[in-house]
Write a protein that holds these residues in place. Structure first.
Motif, PDB file in Angstrom:
ATOM      1  N   GLY A 128      46.615  21.896  32.627  1.00 39.24           N
ATOM      2  CA  GLY A 128      47.515  21.530  33.646  1.00 39.24           C
ATOM      3  C   GLY A 128      47.669  22.614  34.670  1.00 39.24           C
ATOM      4  N   ASP A 129      48.265  22.556  35.799  1.00 37.52           N
ATOM      5  CA  ASP A 129      48.330  23.141  36.836  1.00 37.52           C
ATOM      6  C   ASP A 129      49.297  24.419  36.615  1.00 37.52           C
ATOM      7  N   ASN A 130      50.362  24.043  35.722  1.00 36.41           N
ATOM      8  CA  ASN A 130      51.279  24.961  35.568  1.00 36.41           C
ATOM      9  C   ASN A 130      51.096  25.679  34.158  1.00 36.41           C
ATOM     10  N   ALA A 131      49.989  25.600  33.503  1.00 41.01           N
ATOM     11  CA  ALA A 131      49.668  26.124  32.130  1.00 41.01           C
ATOM     12  C   ALA A 131      49.557  27.873  32.218  1.00 41.01           C
ATOM     13  N   PRO A 132      49.901  28.577  31.220  1.00 36.48           N
ATOM     14  CA  PRO A 132      50.517  28.231  30.061  1.00 36.48           C
ATOM     15  C   PRO A 132      52.241  28.295  30.456  1.00 36.48           C
ATOM     16  N   ALA A 133      52.506  29.052  31.409  1.00 32.99           N
ATOM     17  CA  ALA A 133      53.948  29.120  31.630  1.00 32.99           C
ATOM     18  C   ALA A 133      54.840  27.975  31.299  1.00 32.99           C
ATOM     19  N   GLU A 134      54.758  26.698  32.197  1.00 32.87           N
ATOM     20  CA  GLU A 134      55.466  25.634  32.003  1.00 32.87           C
ATOM     21  C   GLU A 134      55.255  24.943  30.715  1.00 32.87           C
TER      22      GLU A 134
END
Lengths: 323, 323
Positions: B10-16
């Motif tokens: 995903g676009d916001n991995a791994p933070a989100e």
């Protein structure tokens, strides 16, 4: 320049059709032949300057099947198409049953030599421009060769009638990469690539309204899904917006203050502003006006029919397809 | 209940993704296994209660082809799917490459006995309800028999997971009449009619957002066009609205006063609110979260994965398809 108009086709026939014709005579300098029930037409014809009536006793409805053109031979649509075929007018406009109009154009006006199927090509308003979608439902289970002919016809119309210099022609697909698509579109990709036109490849449904192409080629089944999904979503959005503005006195006030912007947005999506959809592949200029056309929309469709004839789009298609 | 989550997709991995997992542990009482780069995951893992990490050194990107699942065997997605196949978790969630996820579900988790193809079935928010679209792009050139299986799977999921009592199942077509459609959908119409489910016939793209069906069956090529046309039109509308509100001080003020209504409208169209899309037909509960998922969307996808497992949808599909 003489335009034949089906006085009895469409939701608002004959009143708005007749009004639209009077408007067209005034603004476009054309002569009109109205086909249909003379008595009913005359009720609305307050100024018959340059307008003649050809009597037709029957009416083709939305419920009629496409075979109706063989049965209702004295219908306003069939009488009009026969006048066009005989050269008694230069173009034909109808807001009636699309399927019957396509069948009638094929059987009565006849196909251009070399053209296998007549297609319906509505114009989608896209970001201030216009994208022709060919086909939007007249032809399902198309072969790759049919899609190739759609590309040729759409390109010719965009150039000749809409004045686009070097139309960007795209193929509706489920991704932009060359290998995307189904068996049919992948084969069509190869055929269209080899044509002497500006083919920009596969186009995703998501990007259409951004105006990424001037001509969008599709099987009628898929083109129909695309067109109706766009219409349905736009309608859903409008309905929800309307509800939002009607909520209370403050939201109503906001609606009033935003009136200009909102009507601009509505206009952007309004098919009526863009005249009608050309029926491409027949030996005569046939325009399908939207079923809900009122006078202004109908006169816009007449304007498009005039351009269709004057731009010699049929000659262009004939030359290109028989090269 | 243990959910395996692809930390690197995903676009916001791994933070989100990691944040979403912590949220899910808090709110849903689940245990999580995160697959991916341990070091990177730990940076965001401020509370590891009920969360374990399984190291995976590779990442599957959007650019990778579907064959990547055979090559990147130590990727976070493949490691996660293997854990699911071995029964070390009850469901798997990934916001990564859809094509790879479908291929991985087929090759690693394996298909349910009797099921010919695994399908991706996103949920379209429709007028306060939810419509499952099966398939949305994983399978093109479907046979009528495949569409029949899509109807069975969509019906089972709608009933078991979404709690719809007697799901209305429709077939995407270019008109509502029975004779409408292309060769494939007309054949599928007959097959689905004979199934013991609430088949409501052909559905036009225009009516989808009004919520006329709970399950919409389509070839992936056409389903993809429908879904992306809806998304594209909604996006186009939002962009134009935004521009309208940003025009001057008065329109900005109106925007402020309409904030509640506008965010309600946005929410209606927000796929993130609805969790993810189930991958149907595999022997395990696999959920594809939206590529742009942030923490809340990811935890909604985990909620859906939990329901998918608990509702025994896979058992229902197995029973129905082998009747």
């Amino acid at each position: 320049m003489k335009i034949i108009v089906d006085a009895m086709g469409g939701d608002n026939a004959p009143a708005e059709i007749v009004k639209g014709c009077m408007l067209a005579v005034q603004n476009l300098g054309v002569e009109i032949i109205l086909t249909g029930d003379e008595e009913k037409i005359k009720k609305h014809l307050t100024d018959d300057k340059n307008i003649t009536i050809v009597q037709a006793s029957e009416v083709i409805t939305y419920e009629d099947s496409v075979n109706v053109v063989r049965q209702k031979t004295d219908s306003s649509m069939v009488v009009g198409l026969n006048l066009l075929a005989k050269g008694e007018g230069d173009a034909f406009v109808s807001a009636g049953n699309s399927g019957a109009l396509i069948a009638g154009a094929t059987l009565i006006v006849k196909r251009i030599k070399g053209i296998r199927r007549v297609a319906l090509a509505p114009i989608i308003p896209t970001n201030g421009k216009s994208t022709i979608l060919i086909d939007c439902g007249a032809n399902v289970d198309c072969t790759p060769e049919l899609l190739e002919q759609f590309a040729i016809m759409g390109n010719a119309y965009s150039k000749a009638v809409l004045g686009v210099e070097n139309p960007r022609v795209g193929l509706l697909s489920n991704g932009t990469e060359e290998h995307k698509g189904n068996e049919k579109t992948r084969a069509a990709y190869g055929l269209i690539s080899a044509l002497p036109l500006n083919f920009v490849g596969n186009i995703e449904a998501r990007d259409i309204l951004d105006g990424v192409v001037d001509v969008l080629v599709a099987d009628g089944f898929e083109g129909n899904i695309l067109l109706k999904a766009i219409e349905g979503t736009a309608l859903y959005f409008s309905k929800n917006l309307k509800e939002m503005f009607m909520k209370n006195i403050i939201t109503k006030l906001c609606g009033l203050m935003l009136k200009g912007g909102l009507s601009g947005l509505k206009k952007k999506f309004d098919y009526n502003e863009h005249g009608g959809a050309p029926v491409l592949g027949a030996c005569g200029a046939v325009i399908k006006a939207h079923g809900s056309s009122k006078a202004l929309a109908l006169s816009n469709a007449i304007r498009q029919a005039k351009k269709f004839y004057e731009a010699k789009a049929i000659e262009s298609i004939t030359n290109l397809v028989n090269q």
